[in-house]
Design a protein around this motif. Structure first.
Motif, mmCIF file in Angstrom:
data_model
loop_
_atom_site.group_PDB
_atom_site.id
_atom_site.type_symbol
_atom_site.label_atom_id
_atom_site.label_comp_id
_atom_site.label_asym_id
_atom_site.label_seq_id
_atom_site.Cartn_x
_atom_site.Cartn_y
_atom_site.Cartn_z
ATOM 1 N N THR A 19 0.878 -1.157 0.000
ATOM 2 C CA THR A 19 0.000 0.000 0.000
ATOM 3 C C THR A 19 0.915 1.206 0.000
ATOM 4 O O THR A 19 1.858 1.271 0.787
ATOM 5 N N GLY A 20 0.654 2.167 -0.870
ATOM 6 C CA GLY A 20 1.506 3.347 -0.954
ATOM 7 C C GLY A 20 2.651 3.126 -1.922
ATOM 8 O O GLY A 20 2.708 2.121 -2.638
ATOM 9 N N THR A 21 3.588 4.074 -1.915
ATOM 10 C CA THR A 21 4.705 4.034 -2.857
ATOM 11 C C THR A 21 5.935 3.431 -2.192
ATOM 12 O O THR A 21 6.404 3.934 -1.165
ATOM 13 N N VAL A 22 6.431 2.356 -2.799
ATOM 14 C CA VAL A 22 7.583 1.616 -2.282
ATOM 15 C C VAL A 22 8.523 1.344 -3.445
ATOM 16 O O VAL A 22 8.082 1.051 -4.556
ATOM 17 N N TYR A 23 9.832 1.446 -3.198
ATOM 18 C CA TYR A 23 10.842 1.160 -4.206
ATOM 19 C C TYR A 23 11.759 0.063 -3.695
ATOM 20 O O TYR A 23 12.099 0.028 -2.512
ATOM 21 N N ILE A 24 12.165 -0.828 -4.599
ATOM 22 C CA ILE A 24 12.985 -1.981 -4.217
ATOM 23 C C ILE A 24 14.256 -2.009 -5.058
ATOM 24 O O ILE A 24 14.196 -1.963 -6.286
ATOM 25 N N ASP A 25 15.405 -2.090 -4.381
ATOM 26 C CA ASP A 25 16.699 -2.263 -5.032
ATOM 27 C C ASP A 25 17.233 -3.644 -4.673
ATOM 28 O O ASP A 25 17.464 -3.935 -3.492
ATOM 29 N N PRO A 26 17.436 -4.521 -5.662
ATOM 30 C CA PRO A 26 18.006 -5.841 -5.369
ATOM 31 C C PRO A 26 19.428 -5.711 -4.815
ATOM 32 O O PRO A 26 20.202 -4.883 -5.283
ATOM 33 N N VAL A 27 19.748 -6.533 -3.821
ATOM 34 C CA VAL A 27 21.084 -6.572 -3.241
ATOM 35 C C VAL A 27 21.729 -7.923 -3.533
ATOM 36 O O VAL A 27 22.875 -7.992 -3.947
ATOM 37 N N ALA A 28 20.971 -9.004 -3.318
ATOM 38 C CA ALA A 28 21.464 -10.361 -3.593
ATOM 39 C C ALA A 28 20.307 -11.189 -4.118
ATOM 40 O O ALA A 28 19.186 -11.073 -3.629
ATOM 41 N N THR A 29 20.601 -12.013 -5.115
ATOM 42 C CA THR A 29 19.582 -12.906 -5.660
ATOM 43 C C THR A 29 20.081 -14.346 -5.582
ATOM 44 O O THR A 29 21.284 -14.592 -5.688
ATOM 45 N N PRO A 30 19.171 -15.292 -5.373
ATOM 46 C CA PRO A 30 19.585 -16.689 -5.289
ATOM 47 C C PRO A 30 20.267 -17.137 -6.585
ATOM 48 O O PRO A 30 19.815 -16.809 -7.681
ATOM 49 N N SER A 31 21.394 -17.840 -6.433
ATOM 50 C CA SER A 31 22.099 -18.362 -7.610
ATOM 51 C C SER A 31 23.098 -19.421 -7.188
ATOM 52 O O SER A 31 23.610 -19.397 -6.067
ATOM 53 N N ALA A 32 23.380 -20.341 -8.078
ATOM 54 C CA ALA A 32 24.412 -21.370 -7.901
ATOM 55 C C ALA A 32 24.372 -22.024 -6.520
ATOM 56 O O ALA A 32 25.365 -22.078 -5.821
ATOM 57 N N PRO A 55 8.694 -18.596 3.882
ATOM 58 C CA PRO A 55 8.869 -20.015 4.203
ATOM 59 C C PRO A 55 10.038 -20.298 5.152
ATOM 60 O O PRO A 55 9.981 -21.257 5.916
ATOM 61 N N HIS A 56 11.077 -19.474 5.104
ATOM 62 C CA HIS A 56 12.241 -19.686 5.975
ATOM 63 C C HIS A 56 12.473 -18.495 6.906
ATOM 64 O O HIS A 56 13.570 -18.315 7.429
ATOM 65 N N GLY A 57 11.457 -17.655 7.089
ATOM 66 C CA GLY A 57 11.599 -16.480 7.930
ATOM 67 C C GLY A 57 12.220 -15.323 7.163
ATOM 68 O O GLY A 57 12.586 -15.450 5.987
ATOM 69 N N GLN A 58 12.331 -14.191 7.837
ATOM 70 C CA GLN A 58 12.894 -12.987 7.228
ATOM 71 C C GLN A 58 13.502 -12.129 8.322
ATOM 72 O O GLN A 58 12.952 -12.013 9.416
ATOM 73 N N THR A 59 14.647 -11.524 8.002
ATOM 74 C CA THR A 59 15.239 -10.504 8.861
ATOM 75 C C THR A 59 15.189 -9.188 8.114
ATOM 76 O O THR A 59 15.553 -9.127 6.934
ATOM 77 N N ALA A 114 11.304 -24.123 -4.472
ATOM 78 C CA ALA A 114 10.694 -23.667 -5.724
ATOM 79 C C ALA A 114 11.102 -22.231 -6.073
ATOM 80 O O ALA A 114 10.642 -21.690 -7.069
ATOM 81 N N GLY A 115 11.948 -21.615 -5.224
ATOM 82 C CA GLY A 115 12.370 -20.242 -5.472
ATOM 83 C C GLY A 115 11.420 -19.196 -4.928
ATOM 84 O O GLY A 115 11.585 -18.006 -5.168
ATOM 85 N N LYS A 116 10.432 -19.628 -4.155
ATOM 86 C CA LYS A 116 9.422 -18.714 -3.600
ATOM 87 C C LYS A 116 9.946 -18.067 -2.324
ATOM 88 O O LYS A 116 10.475 -18.751 -1.445
ATOM 89 N N SER A 117 9.784 -16.749 -2.220
ATOM 90 C CA SER A 117 10.285 -16.028 -1.047
ATOM 91 C C SER A 117 9.190 -15.631 -0.072
ATOM 92 O O SER A 117 9.464 -15.386 1.100
ATOM 93 N N ALA A 118 7.935 -15.527 -0.555
ATOM 94 C CA ALA A 118 6.855 -15.044 0.310
ATOM 95 C C ALA A 118 5.505 -15.525 -0.194
ATOM 96 O O ALA A 118 5.330 -15.805 -1.375
#
Length: 134
Positions: A19-32, A55-59, A114-118
């Motif tokens: 809700t509202g305006t939010v911007y997201i900058d990727p820092v790390a993506t799953p790989s290898a 599925p595995h929690g979030q900090t 399956a690569g799902k984060s949320a």
């Protein structure tokens, strides 16, 4: 060693998740073989996530501004720069900015097989959001 130069554009947060305006900058993506995902998430005043789980929690680690975080059934907590919040796997929660301040946090988590984060739920209502501490 792998260096990724900062060429990834800032993305607007999807309206299904925020809700509202939010911007997201990727820092790390799953790989290898790594399941780690991290993003710098920038909330404008009043912006917030929908209710969701991981599925595995979030900090989240607050880097700027003043924010809010709540787990389902718990009180709304004020969070400030340097604060870390850990949400347990499957714990329904939301987080975002206060009504009159910007807030940026690093969101760190692991994706599932399956690569799902949320799993995203309904939006936090104005009434729920209005219960924030004054």
């Amino acid at each position: 060693m792998q260096i990724t130069r900062n060429s990834i554009a800032t993305n607007a947060g999807p309206s299904e998740w925020f809700t509202g305006t939010v911007y997201i900058d990727p820092v790390a993506t799953p790989s290898a073989g790594s399941r780690v995902q991290a993003s710098s998430v920038h909330f404008t005043p009043g912006a917030r996530t929908a209710w969701h789980t991981h599925p595995h929690g979030q900090t989240i680690y607050v880097t700027e501004g003043v924010g809010l975080a709540q787990r389902r059934g718990g009180p709304i907590e004020v969070i400030r720069p340097g604060d870390r919040v850990f949400f347990e796997p499957g714990e329904e929660h939301w987080h975002g900015a206060t009504v009159n301040r910007f807030m940026t946090h690093l969101a760190m988590l692991e994706v599932d097989d399956a690569g799902k984060s949320a799993t995203w739920g309904e939006h936090v209502s104005d009434e729920e959001y209005g219960q924030q501490p004054r």
